[in-house]
Write a protein that holds these residues in place. Structure first.
Motif, PDB file in Angstrom:
ATOM      1  N   UNK A 244      48.642  38.505  47.570  1.00  0.00           N
ATOM      2  CA  UNK A 244      48.684  37.260  48.347  1.00  0.00           C
ATOM      3  C   UNK A 244      47.294  36.635  48.372  1.00  0.00           C
ATOM      4  N   UNK A 245      47.208  35.382  48.008  1.00  0.00           N
ATOM      5  CA  UNK A 245      45.918  34.708  47.901  1.00  0.00           C
ATOM      6  C   UNK A 245      45.195  34.708  49.247  1.00  0.00           C
ATOM      7  N   UNK A 246      43.889  34.777  49.183  1.00  0.00           N
ATOM      8  CA  UNK A 246      43.065  34.937  50.386  1.00  0.00           C
ATOM      9  C   UNK A 246      42.547  33.612  50.935  1.00  0.00           C
ATOM     10  N   UNK A 247      42.697  32.532  50.196  1.00  0.00           N
ATOM     11  CA  UNK A 247      42.103  31.258  50.621  1.00  0.00           C
ATOM     12  C   UNK A 247      43.046  30.433  51.490  1.00  0.00           C
ATOM     13  N   UNK A 248      43.946  31.090  52.164  1.00  0.00           N
ATOM     14  CA  UNK A 248      44.898  30.422  53.052  1.00  0.00           C
ATOM     15  C   UNK A 248      44.822  31.050  54.441  1.00  0.00           C
ATOM     16  N   UNK A 249      45.247  30.305  55.488  1.00  0.00           N
ATOM     17  CA  UNK A 249      45.215  30.865  56.843  1.00  0.00           C
ATOM     18  C   UNK A 249      46.125  32.069  56.979  1.00  0.00           C
ATOM     19  N   UNK A 250      45.848  32.878  57.993  1.00  0.00           N
ATOM     20  CA  UNK A 250      46.661  34.071  58.243  1.00  0.00           C
ATOM     21  C   UNK A 250      48.122  33.699  58.455  1.00  0.00           C
TER      22      UNK A 250
ATOM     23  N   UNK B 281      49.831  31.418  57.070  1.00  0.00           N
ATOM     24  CA  UNK B 281      50.474  31.222  55.773  1.00  0.00           C
ATOM     25  C   UNK B 281      50.660  32.544  55.050  1.00  0.00           C
ATOM     26  N   UNK B 282      49.668  33.411  55.093  1.00  0.00           N
ATOM     27  CA  UNK B 282      49.735  34.698  54.400  1.00  0.00           C
ATOM     28  C   UNK B 282      50.847  35.577  54.941  1.00  0.00           C
TER      29      UNK B 282
ATOM     30  N   UNK C 144      53.772  34.449  56.271  1.00  0.00           N
ATOM     31  CA  UNK C 144      55.109  33.867  56.161  1.00  0.00           C
ATOM     32  C   UNK C 144      56.006  34.747  55.304  1.00  0.00           C
ATOM     33  N   UNK C 145      57.263  34.895  55.714  1.00  0.00           N
ATOM     34  CA  UNK C 145      58.202  35.658  54.887  1.00  0.00           C
ATOM     35  C   UNK C 145      58.336  35.037  53.500  1.00  0.00           C
ATOM     36  N   UNK C 146      58.372  33.697  53.438  1.00  0.00           N
ATOM     37  CA  UNK C 146      58.506  33.046  52.128  1.00  0.00           C
ATOM     38  C   UNK C 146      57.297  33.316  51.246  1.00  0.00           C
ATOM     39  N   UNK C 147      56.107  33.382  51.838  1.00  0.00           N
ATOM     40  CA  UNK C 147      54.914  33.709  51.062  1.00  0.00           C
ATOM     41  C   UNK C 147      55.018  35.114  50.487  1.00  0.00           C
ATOM     42  N   UNK C 148      55.386  36.059  51.330  1.00  0.00           N
ATOM     43  CA  UNK C 148      55.513  37.442  50.875  1.00  0.00           C
ATOM     44  C   UNK C 148      56.609  37.553  49.825  1.00  0.00           C
TER      45      UNK C 148
ATOM     46  N   UNK D  29      54.277  22.665  61.581  1.00  0.00           N
ATOM     47  CA  UNK D  29      53.469  21.476  61.846  1.00  0.00           C
ATOM     48  C   UNK D  29      51.974  21.785  61.757  1.00  0.00           C
ATOM     49  N   UNK D  30      51.555  22.948  62.295  1.00  0.00           N
ATOM     50  CA  UNK D  30      50.139  23.273  62.269  1.00  0.00           C
ATOM     51  C   UNK D  30      49.645  23.502  60.851  1.00  0.00           C
ATOM     52  N   UNK D  31      50.432  24.179  60.028  1.00  0.00           N
ATOM     53  CA  UNK D  31      50.035  24.363  58.633  1.00  0.00           C
ATOM     54  C   UNK D  31      49.945  23.025  57.916  1.00  0.00           C
ATOM     55  N   UNK D  32      50.894  22.127  58.207  1.00  0.00           N
ATOM     56  CA  UNK D  32      50.867  20.806  57.580  1.00  0.00           C
ATOM     57  C   UNK D  32      49.628  20.030  58.007  1.00  0.00           C
ATOM     58  N   UNK D  33      49.287  20.102  59.290  1.00  0.00           N
ATOM     59  CA  UNK D  33      48.087  19.422  59.774  1.00  0.00           C
ATOM     60  C   UNK D  33      46.828  19.997  59.138  1.00  0.00           C
ATOM     61  N   UNK D  34      46.860  21.292  58.819  1.00  0.00           N
ATOM     62  CA  UNK D  34      45.727  21.941  58.158  1.00  0.00           C
ATOM     63  C   UNK D  34      45.688  21.646  56.658  1.00  0.00           C
ATOM     64  N   UNK D  35      46.687  20.912  56.176  1.00  0.00           N
ATOM     65  CA  UNK D  35      46.734  20.583  54.754  1.00  0.00           C
ATOM     66  C   UNK D  35      47.224  21.716  53.881  1.00  0.00           C
ATOM     67  N   UNK D  36      47.970  22.654  54.475  1.00  0.00           N
ATOM     68  CA  UNK D  36      48.455  23.823  53.744  1.00  0.00           C
ATOM     69  C   UNK D  36      49.963  23.698  53.553  1.00  0.00           C
ATOM     70  N   UNK D  37      50.419  23.739  52.320  1.00  0.00           N
ATOM     71  CA  UNK D  37      51.850  23.669  52.055  1.00  0.00           C
ATOM     72  C   UNK D  37      52.444  25.072  51.981  1.00  0.00           C
TER      73      UNK D  37
END
Length: 420
Positions: free
Chosen positions: A321-327, A329-330, A332-336, A387-395
Motif C-alpha cells: 500500500x502506497x505511503x504517500x496517502x493519509x492513514x 485512505x490506506x 480503506x477496505x477498497x484500498x486494501x 468528504x474529508x478525503x475529497x477535501x484533501x484532494x485524495x481520490x
C-alpha cells in the motif's frame, strides 16, 4: 445571475415523456445505467414499455458504434413522434424521492463544469470512453449525476425555494418498482432562480454518484470549447442535494471476479489473510462482516458458502500500500482490496472483463454462482471519511461507495441542441 467561484446551476428546457404516449411513467423509467448491469435487468425494462429509457442509456447491439448510433436514432425518432417533448421554458427542477420514512429533495439543473466539484473515486477509462461516445452521438445528457453539498440546513436560499415549491402541484408523480415515490416541479420564477444562484455561489459539491459521467462531461467539454461564451457542453445534468437537510445513505459496491473460482482464490492467499467459514444466509454473513474490526472481506461463490477474510499480514500491507496517502485512505477496505488482494495476491487486472461492480450484495453472490467465480463483498464507508478525503484532494479506489437514493432515470432529460 451573478458570476461566482461557487456552484453555478443553470435552468434548461427539460425533455420529458408525454404521459399520453406511454403506458405509465413507472414503465418508462430505469435505475441509473451502472445499476442495470444484468442482461435480464435490461430485458425486464425493455419489455415494461416500448419507450423505456433503457433503450437510450443501454442500447443493445453487437458493437459499441452501432449501440451509440442506435441510441441517437431512437432519441431522434421519439422526439419526432412526440413521445418525448421539450418543456416550453428553461427551468430548474425540484425533485423529490420518498419511501417509508426516507425523504430526499434536491434541484436538477445544468451545472457548470469548472465549479468546485470534488470527486472522491478514480474512474475506469473504458467506461468513460463508452459514455462519452454515447453522449457525443446523441448530444444529450440522459440521466443526472447525484451531487451533495452542505447548505444551511434551514428554510433559506435553495432549500427555501425547494420547500415552497413542493407545496404546489407537481409536473409529474409516479412510484417506481422499488417502492420510491417520485415527484418533479419546475422552478422558473426569476426571484427563486436568483435565490438558488446566490446560495449555491457559497457552496462546493461532492460527487456522490456518477464519477464516470462527470469525467465524460469533462472530456466532451474539452472537445467543444465554444466560441468565447460557454456553450451547452460546458455544463452537465446533475441533481444537487443539501446533505445538511437530507443526509445521503452510503452503501458499499461489491466486486465479482468471474474468472477466479472461490477455491482458487482461497488457495492463492498463502497466509495473506486469516480465512474463516461463515454461516449464511447472506444477511447473517454480512452482519458478521460488519462486526469485524480492521480490514475484512466476505467471499462467496453462491448463497450456500461464505468465507470471512480478516487479520491481514502487516508486512504485506506495509509493502503493497502506497505511503504517500493519509492513514484514512490506506485503511480503506477498497484500498486494501485493490492494492493487496487484486494487484499483489490474485493478480486480477482491473478491467471490465475481469471485475464486475455490483451495488447489490445479493446480485453479486448470484452472479458469482452463475459464472463460477468469486464475489467479494465490502462494507460501506462513512460519508465524513469520503468528504474529508475529497477535501484533501485524495481520490478513493474506483467504485468504493454507493450513495443514494439515486435519481430515477427518465423523469427529465437534457438535450444539448435546446441549450444552445
Amino acid at each position: 445571475m451573478t458570476s461566482t467561484d461557487g456552484l453555478r446551476l443553470h435552468p434548461f428546457r427539460g425533455l420529458r415523456y408525454a404521459p399520453d404516449r406511454v403506458s405509465s411513467l413507472t414503465a418508462v423509467t430505469s435505475p441509473p445505467y451502472d445499476v442495470v448491469v444484468r442482461p435480464d435487468g435490461v430485458r425486464h425494462l425493455e419489455t415494461a414499455d416500448p419507450y423505456n429509457i433503457v433503450r437510450l442509456i443501454l442500447p443493445q447491439a453487437p458493437d459499441p458504434e452501432t449501440r451509440h448510433l442506435q441510441a441517437a436514432e431512437t432519441l431522434r425518432r421519439w422526439r419526432a413522434q412526440g413521445v418525448l417533448a421539450t418543456d416550453e421554458r428553461p427551468a430548474l427542477y425540484v425533485y423529490e424521492q420518498a419511501k417509508g420514512g426516507l425523504l430526499q429533495r434536491g434541484l436538477i439543473g445544468a451545472l457548470e463544469l469548472d465549479g468546485p466539484v470534488l470527486p472522491h473515486e478514480d474512474v475506469i477509462p473504458e467506461v468513460v470512453e463508452d459514455r462519452a461516445a454515447l453522449m457525443r452521438e446523441a448530444a444529450a445528457n440522459f440521466e443526472p449525476l447525484l451531487l451533495s453539498y452542505v447548505g444551511q440546513g434551514t428554510g433559506n436560499g435553495a432549500t427555501g425555494v425547494i420547500e415552497r415549491t413542493v407545496l404546489t402541484a407537481p409536473l409529474l408523480a409516479t412510484t417506481t418498482e422499488d417502492g420510491f415515490a417520485h415527484r418533479l416541479w419546475a422552478v422558473t420564477d426569476p426571484a427563486d432562480l436568483s435565490a438558488v444562484d446566490n446560495d449555491l455561489a457559497l457552496r462546493h459539491a461532492l460527487i456522490a454518484d456518477g464519477h464516470h459521467r462527470w469525467a465524460t462531461y469533462q472530456r466532451l467539454r474539452e472537445e467543444h470549447p465554444g466560441d468565447g461564451a460557454p456553450g451547452p457542453w460546458a455544463s452537465g445534468l446533475v441533481l444537487l442535494v443539501d446533505s445538511a437537510r437530507h443526509p445521503l445513505q452510503v452503501r458499499a459496491i461489491h466486486r465479482v471476479l468471474p474468472h477466479l473460482p472461490l477455491d482458487d482464490a482461497l488457495a492463492g492467499l498463502g497466509g495473506a489473510f486469516r480465512v474463516r467459514p461463515v454461516d449464511g444466509p447472506l444477511d447473517a454473513a454480512l452482519a458478521k462482516l460488519d462486526g469485524t474490526p480492521g480490514s475484512a472481506f466476505l467471499l462467496s461463490n453462491g448463497p450456500e458458502r461464505f468465507c470471512l477474510l480478516d487479520d491481514p499480514d502487516a508486512e504485506l500491507l506495509d509493502r503493497t500500500i502506497r505511503r504517500d496517502r493519509p492513514a484514512a485512505w490506506r485503511e480503506l477496505d477498497a484500498t486494501v482490496l485493490h492494492s493487496v488482494l487484486l494487484d499483489e495476491v490474485w493478480r486480477v487486472r482491473d478491467h471490465p472483463s475481469e471485475i464486475s461492480y455490483l451495488h447489490s450484495a445479493g446480485d453479486a453472490v448470484e452472479q458469482a454462482a452463475k459464472r463460477g467465480g468469486t464475489a467479494v463483498l465490502l462494507r460501506p464507508v462513512l460519508e465524513q471519511t469520503v468528504r474529508q478525503l475529497a477535501l484533501d484532494g485524495v481520490t478513493m479506489p474506483r467504485k468504493s461507495t454507493s450513495f443514494g437514493p439515486k435519481p430515477a432515470t427518465g423523469l427529465v432529460l437534457r438535450v444539448l441542441d435546446d441549450d444552445a
